[in-house]
Scaffold this motif. Sequence first.
Motif, PDB file in Angstrom:
ATOM      1  N   UNK A   6      53.722   8.783   8.508  1.00 49.54           N
ATOM      2  CA  UNK A   6      53.891   8.283   9.535  1.00 49.54           C
ATOM      3  C   UNK A   6      53.839   6.707   9.706  1.00 49.54           C
ATOM      4  N   UNK A   7      52.935   6.404   8.978  1.00 52.02           N
ATOM      5  CA  UNK A   7      52.574   4.545   8.979  1.00 52.02           C
ATOM      6  C   UNK A   7      53.861   4.225   8.514  1.00 52.02           C
ATOM      7  N   UNK A   8      54.295   4.706   7.325  1.00 51.29           N
ATOM      8  CA  UNK A   8      55.378   4.108   6.761  1.00 51.29           C
ATOM      9  C   UNK A   8      56.658   4.025   7.557  1.00 51.29           C
ATOM     10  N   UNK A   9      56.909   5.168   8.226  1.00 52.21           N
ATOM     11  CA  UNK A   9      57.977   5.195   9.148  1.00 52.21           C
ATOM     12  C   UNK A   9      57.764   4.348  10.396  1.00 52.21           C
ATOM     13  N   UNK A  10      56.636   4.249  10.942  1.00 52.78           N
ATOM     14  CA  UNK A  10      56.344   3.366  12.014  1.00 52.78           C
ATOM     15  C   UNK A  10      56.761   1.754  11.626  1.00 52.78           C
ATOM     16  N   UNK A  11      56.281   1.564  10.138  1.00 52.10           N
ATOM     17  CA  UNK A  11      56.474   0.096   9.942  1.00 52.10           C
ATOM     18  C   UNK A  11      57.981  -0.077   9.743  1.00 52.10           C
ATOM     19  N   UNK A  12      58.595   0.969   9.295  1.00 50.29           N
ATOM     20  CA  UNK A  12      60.235   0.673   9.085  1.00 50.29           C
ATOM     21  C   UNK A  12      60.931   0.600  10.328  1.00 50.29           C
ATOM     22  N   UNK A  13      60.542   1.475  11.348  1.00 49.35           N
ATOM     23  CA  UNK A  13      61.256   1.259  12.721  1.00 49.35           C
ATOM     24  C   UNK A  13      60.816  -0.146  13.314  1.00 49.35           C
ATOM     25  N   UNK A 331      49.118  13.623  14.390  1.00 48.94           N
ATOM     26  CA  UNK A 331      50.315  13.322  13.896  1.00 48.94           C
ATOM     27  C   UNK A 331      51.223  13.707  15.172  1.00 48.94           C
ATOM     28  N   UNK A 332      50.916  14.808  16.009  1.00 46.06           N
ATOM     29  CA  UNK A 332      51.831  14.776  17.071  1.00 46.06           C
ATOM     30  C   UNK A 332      51.991  13.827  18.015  1.00 46.06           C
ATOM     31  N   UNK A 333      50.912  13.290  18.327  1.00 43.79           N
ATOM     32  CA  UNK A 333      50.427  12.076  19.097  1.00 43.79           C
ATOM     33  C   UNK A 333      51.191  10.970  18.473  1.00 43.79           C
ATOM     34  N   UNK A 334      51.092  10.739  17.084  1.00 40.82           N
ATOM     35  CA  UNK A 334      51.888   9.708  16.638  1.00 40.82           C
ATOM     36  C   UNK A 334      53.467   9.581  16.741  1.00 40.82           C
ATOM     37  N   UNK A 335      53.876  11.131  16.681  1.00 44.00           N
ATOM     38  CA  UNK A 335      55.175  11.164  16.863  1.00 44.00           C
ATOM     39  C   UNK A 335      55.658  10.913  18.279  1.00 44.00           C
ATOM     40  N   UNK A 336      54.915  11.407  19.116  1.00 40.75           N
ATOM     41  CA  UNK A 336      55.182  10.974  20.586  1.00 40.75           C
ATOM     42  C   UNK A 336      55.297   9.466  20.765  1.00 40.75           C
ATOM     43  N   UNK A 337      54.313   8.756  20.064  1.00 42.40           N
ATOM     44  CA  UNK A 337      54.055   7.487  20.433  1.00 42.40           C
ATOM     45  C   UNK A 337      55.566   6.688  19.834  1.00 42.40           C
ATOM     46  N   UNK A 338      55.860   7.425  18.567  1.00 36.40           N
ATOM     47  CA  UNK A 338      57.032   6.933  17.888  1.00 36.40           C
ATOM     48  C   UNK A 338      58.493   6.885  18.917  1.00 36.40           C
ATOM     49  N   UNK A 339      58.261   8.324  19.413  1.00 38.72           N
ATOM     50  CA  UNK A 339      59.574   8.583  20.229  1.00 38.72           C
ATOM     51  C   UNK A 339      59.500   7.896  21.525  1.00 38.72           C
ATOM     52  N   UNK A 340      58.622   7.362  21.981  1.00 38.34           N
ATOM     53  CA  UNK A 340      58.286   6.782  23.302  1.00 38.34           C
ATOM     54  C   UNK A 340      58.779   5.241  22.919  1.00 38.34           C
TER      55      UNK A 340
END
Length: 341
Positions: A6-13, A331-340
């Motif tokens: 999730x961290x890697x994906x966040x940095x990529x986005x 992780x779900x909270x991280x996913x929601x943050x990424x979606x938002x």
Amino acid sequence: LGFSSGGICTRGVGGGFSRASAGCGDGILLVNNEKATMQNLNDRLASYLDKVRLLEGDNADLECKIREWCAKVGPSCEPRDYSCFHKEIEDLQNQILCAAMETNKILLNIDNNRMTADDFRVKYETECGLRQNVDADICNLRPVLDQLASCKTDLQLQCEALTEEMCCLKMNHEEETNCLRKQATGDVSVEVNACPGPDLRKILEDLRCQYETLMERNRKETEQWYACKVEEVNLEVITSSQEIESSNKQVTELRRQQQASEINVQAQLTMKENLESSLAETECRYNKYLAEVQSQISCVEQQLAEIRAEMECQNQEYKTLLDVKCRLEQEIQTYHCLLEG
């Protein structure tokens, strides 16, 4: 792994958005990257949701098993509450204390009886010594009594001999007196023209008076000596009789005391044996009862230890599941943050 990805994906986005704002030439590439990222996140979310559903099902199964186990073991655990044994244990402890006090009292009575028996034994030995001394004195007095009896017999023989001698002297005196009287009163009268001779009658009277005086004196001396000896012998006999009587009374009293002491000692020994047997029976009974209670307590403690181990194992599993749940939620909270975002 989930957090790191999730961290890697966040940095990529984040990098994609910065590069999109930096230049419009890379828009198509960013859209493709975002689609791939979203697809990846959707796949991961689906897999996470499947895992969450699976863990929730396992958790529900575990909760059902726990409820079934509590429903099954719960009623058997309720009587295992030790509060119901506290009163019984206190009663047993009180009974043990009472038995110990009774044992101490019995031991004290036994010691007192032993001391009393020792005192009686000392008294008995002292009285036996006194009796032996009295018997020895009696044995020593018997020869004296025999000697006094022999002296008395000798004195009686001497008195009889003196009486016979006195009778013989009287008879001889009477015979001599009769002879002289016959000679003086004879029919023949002889006249002698000689000097008058000694008066034979007077001489005989003098001799008779001397003999009678001597006999009377000897008789009085003999009677006085005999009376003194008889009085001494009677006094010794009376004293010996009194001593023998007192010794017999003492011996009788000592025998009576000895018999009473023996009866008392026998009674005390019998009571001691009865008390020791009752004490042994009481100790055996309470030892058996305490062993049974101890075995029950050991059983209950073993069951409690097993229950505690099972509870700790289930608690550990529950903590593990809770940790997994918390990670999934993060992780779900991280996913929601990424979606938002």
